[in-house]
Structures are given as structure tokens and as C-alpha cells.
Scaffold this motif. Structure first.
Motif, PDB file in Angstrom:
ATOM      1  N   LEU A   1       0.828  -1.201   0.000  1.00  0.00           N
ATOM      2  CA  LEU A   1       0.000   0.000   0.000  1.00  0.00           C
ATOM      3  C   LEU A   1       0.869   1.260   0.000  1.00  0.00           C
ATOM      4  O   LEU A   1       0.577   2.224  -0.700  1.00  0.00           O
ATOM      5  CB  LEU A   1      -0.934  -0.007   1.221  1.00  0.00           C
ATOM      6  CG  LEU A   1      -1.968   1.097   1.281  1.00  0.00           C
ATOM      7  CD1 LEU A   1      -2.854   1.045   0.034  1.00  0.00           C
ATOM      8  CD2 LEU A   1      -2.801   0.974   2.526  1.00  0.00           C
ATOM      9  N   LEU A   2       1.958   1.238   0.746  1.00  0.00           N
ATOM     10  CA  LEU A   2       2.882   2.367   0.774  1.00  0.00           C
ATOM     11  C   LEU A   2       3.561   2.542  -0.588  1.00  0.00           C
ATOM     12  O   LEU A   2       3.733   3.665  -1.075  1.00  0.00           O
ATOM     13  CB  LEU A   2       3.933   2.174   1.873  1.00  0.00           C
ATOM     14  CG  LEU A   2       4.909   3.319   2.092  1.00  0.00           C
ATOM     15  CD1 LEU A   2       4.168   4.599   2.465  1.00  0.00           C
ATOM     16  CD2 LEU A   2       5.921   2.951   3.149  1.00  0.00           C
ATOM     17  N   GLY A   3       3.942   1.455  -1.228  1.00  0.00           N
ATOM     18  CA  GLY A   3       4.551   1.515  -2.557  1.00  0.00           C
ATOM     19  C   GLY A   3       3.581   2.042  -3.600  1.00  0.00           C
ATOM     20  O   GLY A   3       3.964   2.813  -4.484  1.00  0.00           O
ATOM     21  N   GLN A   4       2.309   1.625  -3.518  1.00  0.00           N
ATOM     22  CA  GLN A   4       1.298   2.130  -4.441  1.00  0.00           C
ATOM     23  C   GLN A   4       1.079   3.624  -4.244  1.00  0.00           C
ATOM     24  O   GLN A   4       0.945   4.378  -5.212  1.00  0.00           O
ATOM     25  CB  GLN A   4      -0.015   1.378  -4.258  1.00  0.00           C
ATOM     26  CG  GLN A   4       0.022  -0.044  -4.741  1.00  0.00           C
ATOM     27  CD  GLN A   4      -1.272  -0.777  -4.426  1.00  0.00           C
ATOM     28  OE1 GLN A   4      -2.161  -0.253  -3.750  1.00  0.00           O
ATOM     29  NE2 GLN A   4      -1.374  -2.005  -4.914  1.00  0.00           N
ATOM     30  N   ALA A   5       1.047   4.078  -2.983  1.00  0.00           N
ATOM     31  CA  ALA A   5       0.879   5.508  -2.708  1.00  0.00           C
ATOM     32  C   ALA A   5       2.082   6.293  -3.218  1.00  0.00           C
ATOM     33  O   ALA A   5       1.930   7.385  -3.786  1.00  0.00           O
ATOM     34  CB  ALA A   5       0.688   5.744  -1.212  1.00  0.00           C
ATOM     35  N   ASP A   6       3.274   5.729  -3.042  1.00  0.00           N
ATOM     36  CA  ASP A   6       4.492   6.395  -3.498  1.00  0.00           C
ATOM     37  C   ASP A   6       4.512   6.537  -5.018  1.00  0.00           C
ATOM     38  O   ASP A   6       4.779   7.614  -5.543  1.00  0.00           O
ATOM     39  CB  ASP A   6       5.712   5.602  -3.016  1.00  0.00           C
ATOM     40  CG  ASP A   6       7.008   6.240  -3.455  1.00  0.00           C
ATOM     41  OD1 ASP A   6       7.118   7.477  -3.357  1.00  0.00           O
ATOM     42  OD2 ASP A   6       7.910   5.501  -3.893  1.00  0.00           O
ATOM     43  N   THR A   7       4.237   5.460  -5.738  1.00  0.00           N
ATOM     44  CA  THR A   7       4.240   5.540  -7.202  1.00  0.00           C
ATOM     45  C   THR A   7       3.100   6.411  -7.712  1.00  0.00           C
ATOM     46  O   THR A   7       3.262   7.125  -8.705  1.00  0.00           O
ATOM     47  CB  THR A   7       4.166   4.146  -7.837  1.00  0.00           C
ATOM     48  OG1 THR A   7       2.993   3.478  -7.366  1.00  0.00           O
ATOM     49  CG2 THR A   7       5.403   3.323  -7.524  1.00  0.00           C
ATOM     50  N   GLY A   8       1.971   6.379  -7.046  1.00  0.00           N
ATOM     51  CA  GLY A   8       0.857   7.247  -7.444  1.00  0.00           C
ATOM     52  C   GLY A   8       1.179   8.717  -7.252  1.00  0.00           C
ATOM     53  O   GLY A   8       0.860   9.557  -8.092  1.00  0.00           O
TER      54      GLY A   8
ATOM     55  N   VAL B   1       2.668  13.966  -9.502  1.00  0.00           N
ATOM     56  CA  VAL B   1       3.538  15.143  -9.544  1.00  0.00           C
ATOM     57  C   VAL B   1       4.161  15.285 -10.934  1.00  0.00           C
ATOM     58  O   VAL B   1       4.251  16.394 -11.472  1.00  0.00           O
ATOM     59  CB  VAL B   1       4.615  15.069  -8.440  1.00  0.00           C
ATOM     60  CG1 VAL B   1       5.675  16.138  -8.625  1.00  0.00           C
ATOM     61  CG2 VAL B   1       3.968  15.201  -7.078  1.00  0.00           C
ATOM     62  N   CYS B   2       4.576  14.183 -11.536  1.00  0.00           N
ATOM     63  CA  CYS B   2       5.134  14.240 -12.897  1.00  0.00           C
ATOM     64  C   CYS B   2       4.081  14.717 -13.896  1.00  0.00           C
ATOM     65  O   CYS B   2       4.381  15.498 -14.803  1.00  0.00           O
ATOM     66  CB  CYS B   2       5.677  12.877 -13.315  1.00  0.00           C
ATOM     67  SG  CYS B   2       7.226  12.449 -12.504  1.00  0.00           S
ATOM     68  N   GLY B   3       2.851  14.276 -13.744  1.00  0.00           N
ATOM     69  CA  GLY B   3       1.777  14.745 -14.617  1.00  0.00           C
ATOM     70  C   GLY B   3       1.505  16.227 -14.440  1.00  0.00           C
ATOM     71  O   GLY B   3       1.294  16.966 -15.409  1.00  0.00           O
ATOM     72  N   LEU B   4       1.532  16.692 -13.188  1.00  0.00           N
ATOM     73  CA  LEU B   4       1.331  18.112 -12.913  1.00  0.00           C
ATOM     74  C   LEU B   4       2.456  18.955 -13.506  1.00  0.00           C
ATOM     75  O   LEU B   4       2.201  19.986 -14.139  1.00  0.00           O
ATOM     76  CB  LEU B   4       1.234  18.342 -11.401  1.00  0.00           C
ATOM     77  CG  LEU B   4       1.053  19.788 -10.950  1.00  0.00           C
ATOM     78  CD1 LEU B   4      -0.310  20.313 -11.398  1.00  0.00           C
ATOM     79  CD2 LEU B   4       1.189  19.879  -9.449  1.00  0.00           C
ATOM     80  N   LEU B   5       3.697  18.517 -13.327  1.00  0.00           N
ATOM     81  CA  LEU B   5       4.828  19.252 -13.889  1.00  0.00           C
ATOM     82  C   LEU B   5       4.810  19.232 -15.415  1.00  0.00           C
ATOM     83  O   LEU B   5       5.146  20.226 -16.056  1.00  0.00           O
ATOM     84  CB  LEU B   5       6.144  18.683 -13.366  1.00  0.00           C
ATOM     85  CG  LEU B   5       6.435  18.930 -11.893  1.00  0.00           C
ATOM     86  CD1 LEU B   5       7.714  18.225 -11.476  1.00  0.00           C
ATOM     87  CD2 LEU B   5       6.515  20.407 -11.604  1.00  0.00           C
ATOM     88  N   GLY B   6       4.409  18.121 -16.005  1.00  0.00           N
ATOM     89  CA  GLY B   6       4.284  18.066 -17.464  1.00  0.00           C
ATOM     90  C   GLY B   6       3.210  19.010 -17.969  1.00  0.00           C
ATOM     91  O   GLY B   6       3.384  19.684 -18.988  1.00  0.00           O
ATOM     92  N   GLY B   7       2.101  19.072 -17.261  1.00  0.00           N
ATOM     93  CA  GLY B   7       1.039  20.002 -17.643  1.00  0.00           C
ATOM     94  C   GLY B   7       1.479  21.453 -17.522  1.00  0.00           C
ATOM     95  O   GLY B   7       1.171  22.284 -18.380  1.00  0.00           O
ATOM     96  N   LEU B   8       2.218  21.775 -16.447  1.00  0.00           N
ATOM     97  CA  LEU B   8       2.744  23.132 -16.285  1.00  0.00           C
ATOM     98  C   LEU B   8       3.753  23.473 -17.378  1.00  0.00           C
ATOM     99  O   LEU B   8       3.807  24.612 -17.851  1.00  0.00           O
ATOM    100  CB  LEU B   8       3.377  23.296 -14.907  1.00  0.00           C
ATOM    101  CG  LEU B   8       2.401  23.372 -13.735  1.00  0.00           C
ATOM    102  CD1 LEU B   8       3.160  23.388 -12.417  1.00  0.00           C
ATOM    103  CD2 LEU B   8       1.510  24.587 -13.856  1.00  0.00           C
ATOM    104  N   LYS B   9       4.550  22.492 -17.787  1.00  0.00           N
ATOM    105  CA  LYS B   9       5.507  22.712 -18.868  1.00  0.00           C
ATOM    106  C   LYS B   9       4.770  23.059 -20.159  1.00  0.00           C
ATOM    107  O   LYS B   9       5.124  24.027 -20.847  1.00  0.00           O
ATOM    108  CB  LYS B   9       6.372  21.473 -19.081  1.00  0.00           C
ATOM    109  CG  LYS B   9       7.307  21.564 -20.280  1.00  0.00           C
ATOM    110  CD  LYS B   9       7.977  20.247 -20.575  1.00  0.00           C
ATOM    111  CE  LYS B   9       7.001  19.358 -21.297  1.00  0.00           C
ATOM    112  NZ  LYS B   9       7.566  18.154 -21.876  1.00  0.00           N
TER     113      LYS B   9
END
Length: 185
Positions: free
Chosen positions: A9-16, A21-29
Motif C-alpha cells: 500500500l505504501l509503494g502504491q501511494a508512493d508511485t501514485g 507530480v510528474c503529470g502536474l509538472l508536465g502540464g505546467l511545462k
């Protein structure tokens, strides 16, 4: 093919979280590139209509720019339709290319200013640069046309998820149990 073990569950939360965050940064780019592209295009039309006199304000090279812009816009729309890009994806490529070229121009201008202040110690060199002359206008308009040319799609868009028919399945040869059937490969 070996399957990945199920994450905790911790690994799933971490990858999610990392994916979000990567999706948000890509959208901001992309948003930043689009806004830079819009700013660059507005600057081009600001150069063309700088005196506010309408069509009487347009010089010969600015007429050429507008005709080439119309031709390159038609080319962009034609290639976007041909290669399966929709309106919004085609517009995103167009604005992204304009934003990249405008951003590179801003970085180059910043480097010129920084180098002149760093090594000369004053802004006298900047006064000698003719950044607002006719040559600077032509260069800016030419870079906008270059971005328009390079922003057009050149190949079909990749599908996000491949269809089951498109994936090839490797089949192992099987032997038949009856003697009168042939071996199928």
C-alpha cells in the motif's frame, strides 16, 4: 514474461504520488510553452501594427510574413488532418513550437545582456545593439515562421494504448495427438 510483484500500500501511494507530480509538472511545462507561444505571436503582430495605422502600417516584409503565415497555417492544418491529430493536439504542437522558439530567443537575449554587463561592466554595449531595428524585426518574424514550419506534424500520432489486434502474439508449435493431422506451427 515475468510479472511484477504486487506493490504494498505504501509503494502504491508512493508511485501514485510520483506519477501525479510528474503529470502536474508536465502540464505546467505545456501550459508555459503555450503561453510563451501566444506571447510570441502577439509580439509578432505587435511588431506589424506598431504604429496603429491599420493596413497602411504594414511594410513589404510584413506582408510577406503574413502571406507565409497563412500558407504555413494551411500546411499545419493539412498535416494535422492527414496524420490524425485533432484540433487541440494540432494547436498544442503549433503553440508549443512557437513557445520553444520564443523561449530560446528570450534566453539568447538574456545571455547577451548578462555577458555585456558581466564583462563590460556597463550597458553601453546594449545601447549600441540595434534590437529594435528593421533587421531585428525581420529576424523575429523569420523565427516565428520557422517555428510554424517545424511545429507541423510529420508522422502519424502514436496511439496511447495499442489495440489487441495490433499486438502480435507468439504462438508455440503444438503437436497433434491424432496421427493423421499435421504439425501446426
Amino acid at each position: 514474461m515475468m510479472e511484477n510483484p504486487k506493490l504494498s500500500l505504501l509503494g502504491q501511494a508512493d508511485t501514485g504520488l510520483a506519477r501525479g507530480v510528474c503529470g502536474l509538472l508536465g502540464g505546467l511545462k505545456h501550459l508555459t510553452l503555450w503561453l510563451l507561444g501566444l506571447t510570441g505571436l502577439a509580439g509578432c503582430f505587435g511588431l506589424i501594427f506598431e504604429y496603429g495605422e491599420g493596413l497602411a502600417d504594414i511594410s513589404l516584409h510584413e506582408w510577406g510574413f503574413m502571406l507565409l503565415l497563412v500558407a504555413l497555417t494551411w500546411r499545419h492544418v493539412h498535416y494535422s488532418r492527414r496524420f490524425g491529430y485533432g484540433f487541440w493536439r494540432g494547436l498544442a504542437r503549433w503553440l508549443g513550437a512557437q513557445g520553444i522558439v520564443f523561449g530560446i530567443g528570450l534566453i539568447a537575449l538574456g545571455l547577451i545582456v548578462w555577458l555585456s554587463l558581466e564583462f563590460l561592466g556597463h550597458a553601453k554595449f546594449l545601447n549600441e545593439l540595434d534590437l529594435v531595428g528593421k533587421e531585428g524585426d525581420v529576424q523575429g518574424l523569420a523565427l516565428a515562421l520557422l517555428a510554424m514550419y517545424l511545429g507541423a506534424p510529420t508522422r502519424p500520432r502514436k496511439a496511447a494504448h495499442a489495440s489487441p489486434e495490433a499486438t502480435s502474439i507468439r504462438r508455440e508449435p503444438t503437436l497433434s495427438s491424432s496421427p493423421d493431422k499435421e504439425v501446426s506451427l
